[in-house]
Design a protein around this motif. Structure first.
Motif, short mmCIF file in Angstrom:
data_model
loop_
_atom_site.label_atom_id
_atom_site.label_comp_id
_atom_site.label_asym_id
_atom_site.label_seq_id
_atom_site.Cartn_x
_atom_site.Cartn_y
_atom_site.Cartn_z
N VAL A 170 0.84 -1.20 0.00
CA VAL A 170 0.00 0.00 0.00
C VAL A 170 0.88 1.25 0.00
CG1 VAL A 170 -1.67 1.33 1.36
CG2 VAL A 170 -1.99 -1.12 1.04
N GLY A 171 1.95 1.21 0.78
CA GLY A 171 2.87 2.35 0.79
C GLY A 171 3.48 2.60 -0.57
N LEU A 172 3.86 1.55 -1.26
CA LEU A 172 4.42 1.68 -2.60
C LEU A 172 3.41 2.28 -3.57
CD1 LEU A 172 6.72 1.11 -4.63
CD2 LEU A 172 5.68 -1.15 -4.97
N ILE A 173 2.18 1.85 -3.51
CA ILE A 173 1.13 2.38 -4.38
C ILE A 173 0.93 3.87 -4.12
CG2 ILE A 173 -1.35 2.27 -4.95
CD1 ILE A 173 0.33 -0.05 -6.06
N ILE A 174 0.89 4.25 -2.84
CA ILE A 174 0.71 5.66 -2.50
C ILE A 174 1.89 6.48 -3.02
CG2 ILE A 174 0.62 7.29 -0.57
CD1 ILE A 174 -1.02 5.12 0.93
N TYR A 175 3.10 5.98 -2.84
CA TYR A 175 4.29 6.68 -3.31
C TYR A 175 4.26 6.87 -4.83
CZ TYR A 175 9.14 7.55 -4.57
OH TYR A 175 10.28 8.08 -5.11
#
Length: 84
Positions: free
Chosen positions: A71-76
């Motif tokens: 999820v963090g990667l998608i947000i980034y």
């Protein structure tokens, strides 16, 4: 109850997937036995075949960390895309 009982493939598939209730249902259906007897057989088998050294909670927490990273990667990536 002996943990060395041989189970039908349907029962073993459910057990290996961690679905004890489905394993109990399948065992009852296939053998025509009662709920108590099926539950005792499944519990006995599950106790005798617990993974050594790792608990189920550890495996689930590792999965949660992976989801958080994803999820963090998608947000980034979304941030970089919309701010370029």
């Amino acid at each position: 109850m002996s943990p060395h009982v041989e189970f039908e493939p349907e029962v073993l598939t459910a057990l290996n997937a961690g679905r004890k209730i489905d394993a109990i249902k399948a065992l009852r259906s296939l053998r025509g036995i009662g709920l108590k007897e099926a539950k005792e057989l499944i519990d006995s088998y599950a106790d005798a075949h617990k993974p050594k050294g790792k608990s189920i909670e550890v495996a689930e927490s590792n999965f949660s960390v992976a989801k958080l990273l994803f999820v963090g990667l998608i947000i980034y990536l979304a941030y970089k895309f919309f701010n370029s």
